[in-house]
Motif scaffolding. Structure first.
Motif, short mmCIF file in Angstrom:
data_model
loop_
_atom_site.label_atom_id
_atom_site.label_comp_id
_atom_site.label_asym_id
_atom_site.label_seq_id
_atom_site.Cartn_x
_atom_site.Cartn_y
_atom_site.Cartn_z
N GLU A 1 0.82 -1.22 0.00
CA GLU A 1 0.00 0.00 0.00
C GLU A 1 0.86 1.27 0.00
OE1 GLU A 1 -3.74 1.79 2.39
OE2 GLU A 1 -3.09 -0.23 2.95
N GLY A 2 0.46 2.23 -0.81
CA GLY A 2 1.19 3.51 -0.84
C GLY A 2 2.42 3.50 -1.73
N ILE B 1 -0.32 -9.09 -24.44
CA ILE B 1 -0.32 -8.06 -23.39
C ILE B 1 -0.96 -8.57 -22.08
CG2 ILE B 1 -1.29 -5.80 -22.75
CD1 ILE B 1 -0.69 -4.86 -25.61
N PRO B 2 -2.20 -9.10 -22.13
CA PRO B 2 -2.77 -9.56 -20.85
C PRO B 2 -1.96 -10.69 -20.23
CG PRO B 2 -4.27 -10.05 -22.70
CD PRO B 2 -3.17 -9.21 -23.24
N ALA B 3 -1.38 -11.56 -21.08
CA ALA B 3 -0.61 -12.70 -20.55
C ALA B 3 0.67 -12.21 -19.86
CB ALA B 3 -0.28 -13.66 -21.68
N ALA B 4 1.37 -11.26 -20.51
CA ALA B 4 2.63 -10.75 -19.93
C ALA B 4 2.35 -9.99 -18.63
CB ALA B 4 3.34 -9.83 -20.93
N CYS B 5 1.27 -9.22 -18.63
CA CYS B 5 0.94 -8.45 -17.42
C CYS B 5 0.62 -9.41 -16.27
CB CYS B 5 -0.23 -7.52 -17.71
SG CYS B 5 -0.66 -6.48 -16.31
N ARG C 1 4.77 -12.41 -10.42
CA ARG C 1 6.13 -12.30 -9.87
C ARG C 1 6.22 -11.18 -8.83
NH1 ARG C 1 7.77 -13.62 -15.55
NH2 ARG C 1 7.45 -11.43 -16.04
N LEU C 2 5.46 -10.11 -9.08
CA LEU C 2 5.46 -8.98 -8.13
C LEU C 2 4.60 -9.28 -6.91
CD1 LEU C 2 5.06 -6.13 -10.79
CD2 LEU C 2 7.02 -6.38 -9.25
N LYS C 3 3.84 -10.35 -7.00
CA LYS C 3 2.92 -10.78 -5.93
C LYS C 3 2.00 -9.63 -5.51
CE LYS C 3 5.84 -14.34 -3.78
NZ LYS C 3 7.23 -13.86 -3.89
N CYS C 4 1.45 -8.95 -6.51
CA CYS C 4 0.48 -7.90 -6.17
C CYS C 4 -0.61 -7.87 -7.23
CB CYS C 4 1.16 -6.55 -5.98
SG CYS C 4 1.86 -5.85 -7.46
N GLY C 5 -1.66 -7.14 -6.96
CA GLY C 5 -2.83 -7.16 -7.83
C GLY C 5 -2.84 -6.08 -8.89
N GLN C 6 -1.94 -5.12 -8.78
CA GLN C 6 -1.97 -4.01 -9.72
C GLN C 6 -0.59 -3.39 -9.90
OE1 GLN C 6 -3.96 -0.25 -8.58
NE2 GLN C 6 -5.26 -0.49 -10.39
N ILE C 7 -0.28 -3.05 -11.15
CA ILE C 7 0.94 -2.29 -11.45
C ILE C 7 0.52 -0.83 -11.60
CG2 ILE C 7 2.69 -1.88 -13.25
CD1 ILE C 7 2.52 -4.97 -13.81
N ASP C 8 1.24 0.09 -10.97
CA ASP C 8 0.81 1.50 -11.02
C ASP C 8 1.05 2.12 -12.39
OD1 ASP C 8 0.06 2.27 -8.12
OD2 ASP C 8 1.84 1.01 -7.96
N LEU C 9 2.16 1.73 -13.02
CA LEU C 9 2.47 2.29 -14.35
C LEU C 9 3.12 1.18 -15.17
CD1 LEU C 9 2.72 4.78 -16.25
CD2 LEU C 9 4.88 5.32 -15.10
N ARG D 1 -6.17 -1.39 -18.04
CA ARG D 1 -6.55 -0.30 -17.13
C ARG D 1 -8.02 -0.46 -16.71
NH1 ARG D 1 -7.37 5.47 -17.46
NH2 ARG D 1 -7.84 5.31 -19.66
N GLU D 2 -8.86 -0.75 -17.69
CA GLU D 2 -10.29 -0.92 -17.38
C GLU D 2 -10.49 -2.09 -16.41
OE1 GLU D 2 -11.41 0.80 -21.73
OE2 GLU D 2 -11.82 -1.33 -21.34
N ALA D 3 -9.68 -3.14 -16.58
CA ALA D 3 -9.82 -4.32 -15.71
C ALA D 3 -9.16 -4.11 -14.35
CB ALA D 3 -9.19 -5.53 -16.40
N GLY D 4 -8.42 -2.99 -14.19
CA GLY D 4 -7.78 -2.70 -12.91
C GLY D 4 -6.44 -3.38 -12.70
N HIS D 5 -5.91 -4.04 -13.75
CA HIS D 5 -4.60 -4.69 -13.60
C HIS D 5 -3.47 -3.66 -13.58
CE1 HIS D 5 -6.75 -8.33 -13.99
NE2 HIS D 5 -6.95 -8.24 -15.28
N VAL D 6 -3.69 -2.55 -14.27
CA VAL D 6 -2.72 -1.45 -14.21
C VAL D 6 -3.49 -0.16 -13.93
CG1 VAL D 6 -1.31 -2.63 -15.97
CG2 VAL D 6 -2.67 -0.68 -16.64
#
Ligand code: NAP
Length: 280
Positions: A74-75, A92-96, A102-110, A132-137
């Motif tokens: 968070e943050g 794109i969706p597969a690589a993300c 690997r990042l063990k998180c639900g969203q990449i900020d950029l 972005r619409e799906a909230g993955h980034v």
């Protein structure tokens, strides 16, 4: 310690102007513990932005980041990048998804297109918008895009949703000041300055040493502070040694004055004509 300066992305989100690079991390298991510790030290010191890519250590750097941020996501502001050869409609969706795992998180900020490499730019924008619409980034952007690439991108549907361009920028590589930086500034687009220390090999020019002495700082700190003198620039030095992490964090508090900038301009002159974007 002074807070790290921030900027507002085109959509209004806040992004710190100093981050930690991770290229060359995650390549050697023997260095992993020290790399995780370096990133965690940076987080403890308030550096909340981490820049990584699926390319770095072929996923290894993202895993190091995942370990460093576990339990404290968070943050933070996490940036990652996709290979151009993965940046197709299905890729794109597969690589993300692989990066998020690997990042063990639900969203990449950029999430950035690492460089132009034969992909269809329209498909990339569409794919990034879907993420972005799906909230993955949270935001998407590009890297190693020169002025003509930016204009091409801006002309595409949703192309102006690009949130940042990450490019080489340091005292020895100032070409972007001629046209790319002004282009980004007029579009309200931040520039992420990569390799601000010239990969640690930046010539310790007498001028850099002189300015460092004036600020009781090191030449590396001055090189970072110099990239950060522009309000629309984010600097992302990479450091695996704790003393380097501490130094780089402290660089955010150094304000260079007109006399410092004049000294540096004389030693590292700004561009007087268009130069093709340099890429590492
Ligand atoms: P850099 O940050 O310019 O330099 C890193 C080198 O400088 C390392 O050897 C590091 O040593 C050393 N260093 C760090 N802090 C120092 C200090 N205070 N004093 C002296 N030496 C210091 O090079 P970079 O890794 O190429 O660039 C930074 C980040 O930008 C990358 O890690 C990556 O995230 C990103 N990048 C992006 C692209 C792209 O195409 N988008 C390309 C290149 C880089 P230690 O590690 O031993 O501490």
């Amino acid at each position: 310690m002074q807070p790290i300066p921030t900027l507002a992305l085109p959509g209004g989100a806040i992004m710190p102007r100093l981050g930690m690079g991770t290229w060359r991390m995650g390549e050697d298991a023997r260095r992993r513990k020290a790399e995780v510790a370096a990133l965690q030290l940076g987080l403890d010191l308030g550096i909340t932005l981490i820049d990584t890519a699926e390319m770095y250590g072929e996923g290894g750097a993202e895993e190091v980041v995942g370990e460093a941020i576990a339990g404290r996501r968070e943050g933070l502001f996490i940036v990652s990048k996709i290979y151009p050869h993965n940046a197709g409609r299905a890729g794109i969706p597969a690589a993300c998804a692989r990066s998020l795992k690997r990042l063990k998180c639900g969203q990449i900020d950029l999430y950035l297109l690492h460089w132009r490499g034969g992909e269809n730019l329209g498909d990339v924008v569409e794919g990034f918008e879907r993420l972005r619409e799906a909230g993955h980034v949270r935001h998407w952007g590009v890297s190693n895009f020169d002025t003509a690439d930016m204009a091409e991108l801006a002309a595409l549907p949703d192309g102006r949703n690009c949130a940042a361009n990450q490019v080489l920028y340091n005292l020895e590589s100032r070409g972007i000041e001629f046209d790319l930086m002004p282009w980004c500034e007029s579009a309200g687009l931040p520039v992420m300055a990569y390799t601000p220390l010239g990969q640690g090999r930046m010539r310790v020019h007498a001028a850099l040493a002189e300015v460092a002495k004036r600020h009781s700082a090191t030449p590396a700190q001055i090189a970072i502070a110099w990239t950060m003198r522009v309000p629309g620039v984010i600097s992302i030095p990479k450091a695996a040694r704790p003393e380097h992490v501490r130094e780089n964090r402290a660089a955010a508090a150094i304000a260079l004055g007109p006399a410092d900038l004049a000294t540096l301009d004389q030693a590292f002159p700004p561009p007087s004509r268009k130069r093709r974007l340099e890429i590492i």
